[in-house]
Write a protein that holds these residues in place. Structure first.
Motif, PDB file in Angstrom:
ATOM      1  N   UNK A  81       0.776  -1.437  -0.026  1.00  0.00           N
ATOM      2  CA  UNK A  81       0.359  -0.027  -0.114  1.00  0.00           C
ATOM      3  C   UNK A  81       1.163   1.462   0.391  1.00  0.00           C
ATOM      4  N   UNK A  82       1.043   2.366  -0.620  1.00  0.00           N
ATOM      5  CA  UNK A  82       0.888   3.274  -0.465  1.00  0.00           C
ATOM      6  C   UNK A  82       0.954   4.228   0.968  1.00  0.00           C
ATOM      7  N   UNK A  83       2.332   5.268   1.287  1.00  0.00           N
ATOM      8  CA  UNK A  83       1.831   5.467   2.202  1.00  0.00           C
ATOM      9  C   UNK A  83       0.699   6.349   2.541  1.00  0.00           C
ATOM     10  N   UNK A  84       0.475   7.370   1.643  1.00  0.00           N
ATOM     11  CA  UNK A  84      -1.465   8.468   1.861  1.00  0.00           C
ATOM     12  C   UNK A  84      -2.329   6.979   1.594  1.00  0.00           C
ATOM     13  N   UNK A  85      -2.111   5.339   1.228  1.00  0.00           N
ATOM     14  CA  UNK A  85      -2.980   4.520   1.673  1.00  0.00           C
ATOM     15  C   UNK A  85      -3.163   4.345   3.366  1.00  0.00           C
ATOM     16  N   UNK A  86      -1.912   3.853   3.565  1.00  0.00           N
ATOM     17  CA  UNK A  86      -1.729   4.250   4.847  1.00  0.00           C
ATOM     18  C   UNK A  86      -2.143   4.618   5.849  1.00  0.00           C
ATOM     19  N   UNK A  87      -1.931   6.165   6.074  1.00  0.00           N
ATOM     20  CA  UNK A  87      -2.270   7.323   6.730  1.00  0.00           C
ATOM     21  C   UNK A  87      -3.633   7.291   6.711  1.00  0.00           C
ATOM     22  N   UNK A  88      -4.256   7.078   5.746  1.00  0.00           N
ATOM     23  CA  UNK A  88      -6.025   7.173   5.426  1.00  0.00           C
ATOM     24  C   UNK A  88      -6.210   6.154   5.781  1.00  0.00           C
ATOM     25  N   UNK A  89      -5.962   4.710   5.952  1.00  0.00           N
ATOM     26  CA  UNK A  89      -6.410   3.774   6.841  1.00  0.00           C
ATOM     27  C   UNK A  89      -5.743   4.394   8.701  1.00  0.00           C
ATOM     28  N   UNK A  90      -5.227   4.476   8.945  1.00  0.00           N
ATOM     29  CA  UNK A  90      -4.840   5.364  10.272  1.00  0.00           C
ATOM     30  C   UNK A  90      -6.021   6.316  11.221  1.00  0.00           C
ATOM     31  N   UNK A  91      -6.187   7.142   9.569  1.00  0.00           N
ATOM     32  CA  UNK A  91      -7.034   7.988  10.502  1.00  0.00           C
ATOM     33  C   UNK A  91      -8.249   8.115  10.208  1.00  0.00           C
ATOM     34  N   UNK A  92      -8.870   6.439  10.002  1.00  0.00           N
ATOM     35  CA  UNK A  92     -10.094   5.777   9.595  1.00  0.00           C
ATOM     36  C   UNK A  92     -10.027   5.493  10.500  1.00  0.00           C
ATOM     37  N   UNK A  93      -9.850   4.821  11.175  1.00  0.00           N
ATOM     38  CA  UNK A  93      -9.604   3.946  12.196  1.00  0.00           C
ATOM     39  C   UNK A  93      -9.503   4.634  13.910  1.00  0.00           C
ATOM     40  N   UNK A  94      -9.757   5.948  13.933  1.00  0.00           N
ATOM     41  CA  UNK A  94      -8.779   7.035  14.856  1.00  0.00           C
ATOM     42  C   UNK A  94      -7.971   7.283  15.433  1.00  0.00           C
ATOM     43  N   UNK A  95      -6.280   6.696  14.197  1.00  0.00           N
ATOM     44  CA  UNK A  95      -5.088   7.290  14.904  1.00  0.00           C
ATOM     45  C   UNK A  95      -4.553   8.445  14.542  1.00  0.00           C
TER      46      UNK A  95
END
Length: 161
Positions: A81-95
């Motif tokens: 996954x890209x950095x943007x995808x991982x960042x979005x995943x973290x943010x979408x899970x409240x981190x």
């Protein structure tokens, strides 16, 4: 292969002994001692996993590094996954406590809330290293050992282990 935040990976639970890890994963393909913290590292080539045992913590399983493309977090596969995808995943899970570091040959995203490092090469996730959570900078929250084969809810964590 599911990362359980603050707990471990599948049946591997932070705080396990080297023997308990070997009972689950088999004998490591290679072992080494880390210079920085004098820990022991086990390499499992076929599983694409490294486990680290901390000498200051009585050689308990302290860190897991996964390169396996089947690894999941939040029910999503992460490797490549890209950095943007991982960042979005973290943010979408409240981190939201996300730090970025750029090096010559790789980049890192670190999320202190889940004590996890995501390492990228050419903007693609190559591995994930994670450990137990911390109460403060020195006190580890060891997971309750009864959760070896269970899905562990966040409230299932305790500070004794």
């Amino acid at each position: 292969m599911e990362i359980k935040i603050g707990i471990g990976l599948d049946c591997l639970v932070f705080g396990m002994s080297q023997k308990e890890v070997e009972d689950i994963l088999g004998k490591p393909d290679k072992t080494s001692e880390t210079e920085k913290d004098k820990g022991i590292v086990y390499y499992f080539y076929d599983k694409l996993i490294k486990t680290k045992f901390d000498k200051e913590e009585d050689l308990k399983l302290y860190s897991i590094e996964v390169h396996n493309p089947d690894v999941k977090m939040f029910k999503k596969k992460l490797i490549n996954k890209t950095k943007g995808e991982i960042e979005s995943l973290l943010l979408n899970n409240g981190y939201k406590k996300i730090e970025y570091e750029d090096y010559d040959t790789f980049d890192i995203i670190f999320c202190e809330e889940i004590w996890t490092t995501f390492e990228f090469e050419l903007n693609r996730l190559k591995n994930i290293e994670f450990s137990p959570l911390f109460k403060d900078s020195k006190n580890i929250i060891w997971p309750n050992r009864i959760y070896h084969n269970h899905s562990i809810p966040k409230e299932g964590l305790n500070e004794e282990g």
